[in-house]
Design a protein around this motif. Structure first.
Motif, PDB file in Angstrom:
ATOM      1  N   GLU A 180       1.071  -1.051  -0.016  1.00 52.37           N
ATOM      2  CA  GLU A 180       0.243   0.124   0.129  1.00 52.37           C
ATOM      3  C   GLU A 180       1.055   1.015   0.464  1.00 52.37           C
ATOM      4  O   GLU A 180       0.767   2.517  -1.205  1.00 52.37           O
ATOM      5  CB  GLU A 180      -0.485  -0.745   1.429  1.00 52.37           C
ATOM      6  N   ARG A 181       1.824   1.310   0.726  1.00 52.37           N
ATOM      7  CA  ARG A 181       2.505   2.862   0.510  1.00 52.37           C
ATOM      8  C   ARG A 181       3.655   2.655  -0.458  1.00 52.37           C
ATOM      9  O   ARG A 181       3.737   3.703  -0.862  1.00 52.37           O
ATOM     10  CB  ARG A 181       3.989   1.996   1.641  1.00 52.37           C
ATOM     11  N   LEU A 182       3.522   1.990  -1.166  1.00 51.02           N
ATOM     12  CA  LEU A 182       4.771   2.219  -2.427  1.00 51.02           C
ATOM     13  C   LEU A 182       3.262   2.383  -3.615  1.00 51.02           C
ATOM     14  O   LEU A 182       3.966   3.268  -4.622  1.00 51.02           O
ATOM     15  CB  LEU A 182       5.535   0.443  -3.192  1.00 51.02           C
ATOM     16  N   GLU A 183       2.782   1.726  -3.224  1.00 52.53           N
ATOM     17  CA  GLU A 183       1.338   2.197  -4.420  1.00 52.53           C
ATOM     18  C   GLU A 183       1.275   3.834  -4.215  1.00 52.53           C
ATOM     19  O   GLU A 183       0.728   4.233  -5.610  1.00 52.53           O
ATOM     20  CB  GLU A 183       0.231   1.351  -4.179  1.00 52.53           C
ATOM     21  N   SER A 184       1.014   4.413  -3.122  1.00 58.14           N
ATOM     22  CA  SER A 184       1.214   5.944  -2.235  1.00 58.14           C
ATOM     23  C   SER A 184       2.450   5.873  -3.349  1.00 58.14           C
ATOM     24  O   SER A 184       2.084   7.765  -3.320  1.00 58.14           O
ATOM     25  CB  SER A 184       0.386   5.649  -0.958  1.00 58.14           C
ATOM     26  N   PHE A 185       3.579   5.979  -2.908  1.00 58.94           N
ATOM     27  CA  PHE A 185       4.712   6.273  -3.064  1.00 58.94           C
ATOM     28  C   PHE A 185       4.426   6.395  -5.354  1.00 58.94           C
ATOM     29  O   PHE A 185       4.218   8.128  -5.626  1.00 58.94           O
ATOM     30  CB  PHE A 185       6.112   6.109  -3.121  1.00 58.94           C
ATOM     31  N   GLU A 186       3.768   5.369  -5.889  1.00 62.07           N
ATOM     32  CA  GLU A 186       3.934   5.623  -7.733  1.00 62.07           C
ATOM     33  C   GLU A 186       2.682   6.828  -7.727  1.00 62.07           C
ATOM     34  O   GLU A 186       3.079   7.633  -8.470  1.00 62.07           O
ATOM     35  CB  GLU A 186       3.337   4.088  -8.208  1.00 62.07           C
ATOM     36  N   ARG A 187       1.638   6.892  -7.011  1.00 64.85           N
ATOM     37  CA  ARG A 187       0.188   8.159  -7.308  1.00 64.85           C
ATOM     38  C   ARG A 187       0.810   9.097  -7.217  1.00 64.85           C
ATOM     39  O   ARG A 187       0.739  10.223  -7.896  1.00 64.85           O
ATOM     40  CB  ARG A 187      -0.974   7.178  -6.502  1.00 64.85           C
ATOM     41  N   ALA A 188       1.263   9.107  -6.089  1.00 61.66           N
ATOM     42  CA  ALA A 188       2.415  10.446  -5.972  1.00 61.66           C
ATOM     43  C   ALA A 188       3.054  11.546  -7.190  1.00 61.66           C
ATOM     44  O   ALA A 188       2.615  12.236  -7.451  1.00 61.66           O
ATOM     45  CB  ALA A 188       2.878  10.837  -4.216  1.00 61.66           C
ATOM     46  N   GLN A 189       3.837  10.131  -7.376  1.00 61.80           N
ATOM     47  CA  GLN A 189       4.630  10.099  -8.166  1.00 61.80           C
ATOM     48  C   GLN A 189       4.232  11.102  -9.899  1.00 61.80           C
ATOM     49  O   GLN A 189       4.142  11.570 -10.488  1.00 61.80           O
ATOM     50  CB  GLN A 189       5.719   9.625  -8.690  1.00 61.80           C
ATOM     51  N   LYS A 190       2.779   9.881  -9.722  1.00 61.16           N
ATOM     52  CA  LYS A 190       2.101  10.386 -11.114  1.00 61.16           C
ATOM     53  C   LYS A 190       1.724  11.452 -10.726  1.00 61.16           C
ATOM     54  O   LYS A 190       1.329  11.905 -12.464  1.00 61.16           O
ATOM     55  CB  LYS A 190       1.761   8.618 -10.673  1.00 61.16           C
ATOM     56  N   ALA A 191       1.266  11.915 -10.037  1.00 59.80           N
ATOM     57  CA  ALA A 191       0.207  12.780  -9.830  1.00 59.80           C
ATOM     58  C   ALA A 191       1.681  14.550  -9.344  1.00 59.80           C
ATOM     59  O   ALA A 191       1.402  15.384  -9.340  1.00 59.80           O
ATOM     60  CB  ALA A 191       0.049  13.148  -8.261  1.00 59.80           C
ATOM     61  N   GLY A 192       2.853  14.064 -10.195  1.00 56.44           N
ATOM     62  CA  GLY A 192       3.071  15.263 -10.431  1.00 56.44           C
ATOM     63  C   GLY A 192       4.555  15.337  -9.092  1.00 56.44           C
ATOM     64  O   GLY A 192       5.483  16.401  -8.797  1.00 56.44           O
ATOM     65  N   LEU A 193       4.408  14.567  -7.864  1.00 55.61           N
ATOM     66  CA  LEU A 193       4.952  15.043  -6.757  1.00 55.61           C
ATOM     67  C   LEU A 193       6.269  14.785  -6.901  1.00 55.61           C
ATOM     68  O   LEU A 193       6.484  13.368  -7.684  1.00 55.61           O
ATOM     69  CB  LEU A 193       5.050  14.895  -5.393  1.00 55.61           C
ATOM     70  N   SER A 194       7.676  15.104  -6.510  1.00 59.54           N
ATOM     71  CA  SER A 194       9.369  15.226  -6.765  1.00 59.54           C
ATOM     72  C   SER A 194       9.287  14.106  -5.533  1.00 59.54           C
ATOM     73  O   SER A 194       8.796  14.107  -4.542  1.00 59.54           O
ATOM     74  CB  SER A 194       9.799  16.254  -6.833  1.00 59.54           C
ATOM     75  N   LEU A 195      11.093  13.009  -5.576  1.00 55.61           N
ATOM     76  CA  LEU A 195      11.339  12.088  -4.605  1.00 55.61           C
ATOM     77  C   LEU A 195      10.831  12.926  -3.874  1.00 55.61           C
ATOM     78  O   LEU A 195      10.915  12.328  -2.321  1.00 55.61           O
ATOM     79  CB  LEU A 195      11.913  11.923  -5.093  1.00 55.61           C
ATOM     80  N   ARG A 196      11.290  14.273  -3.451  1.00 53.67           N
ATOM     81  CA  ARG A 196      11.803  14.658  -2.482  1.00 53.67           C
ATOM     82  C   ARG A 196      10.626  15.794  -1.894  1.00 53.67           C
ATOM     83  O   ARG A 196      10.530  15.443  -0.680  1.00 53.67           O
ATOM     84  CB  ARG A 196      12.733  16.574  -2.889  1.00 53.67           C
ATOM     85  N   GLU A 197       9.764  15.903  -2.271  1.00 49.32           N
ATOM     86  CA  GLU A 197       8.400  15.683  -2.019  1.00 49.32           C
ATOM     87  C   GLU A 197       7.507  15.186  -1.036  1.00 49.32           C
ATOM     88  O   GLU A 197       7.189  14.773  -0.217  1.00 49.32           O
ATOM     89  CB  GLU A 197       7.119  16.445  -2.550  1.00 49.32           C
ATOM     90  N   ILE A 198       7.656  13.956  -1.879  1.00 43.91           N
ATOM     91  CA  ILE A 198       7.135  12.976  -1.083  1.00 43.91           C
ATOM     92  C   ILE A 198       7.797  12.375   0.209  1.00 43.91           C
ATOM     93  O   ILE A 198       7.177  12.546   1.700  1.00 43.91           O
ATOM     94  CB  ILE A 198       6.936  11.607  -1.941  1.00 43.91           C
ATOM     95  N   SER A 199       8.987  12.871  -0.268  1.00 42.58           N
ATOM     96  CA  SER A 199      10.343  12.414   0.908  1.00 42.58           C
ATOM     97  C   SER A 199       9.729  13.105   1.979  1.00 42.58           C
ATOM     98  O   SER A 199       9.500  12.228   3.833  1.00 42.58           O
ATOM     99  CB  SER A 199      11.723  12.371   0.979  1.00 42.58           C
TER     100      SER A 199
END
Length: 64
Positions: free
Chosen positions: A28-47
């Motif tokens: 679930e966490r990995l899927e949320s990271f993938e959704r966030a990235q697809k939504a345009g968030l950078s790795l730094r923003e996700i982190s």
């Protein structure tokens, strides 16, 4: 069945339940990271949102 064998069975059951729960939570966490990235968030923003280093986010997304 004696008390020791019951305790062993209980330990195995509890461990299996734990491993399933952890596996589901990681997926679930990995899927949320993938959704966030697809939504345009950078790795730094996700982190920033999850409290992990951005390089770790990248590793998780790459499957390492």
């Amino acid at each position: 069945m004696d008390a020791a064998e019951k305790a062993r069975r209980d330990l195995r059951r509890a461990q299996a339940t734990y491993e399933r729960a952890v596996g589901k939570a990681k997926a679930e966490r990995l899927e949320s990271f993938e959704r966030a990235q697809k939504a345009g968030l950078s790795l730094r923003e996700i982190s920033k949102e999850v409290g992990l280093h951005w390089t770790r986010i990248g590793e998780l997304l790459r499957g390492k």
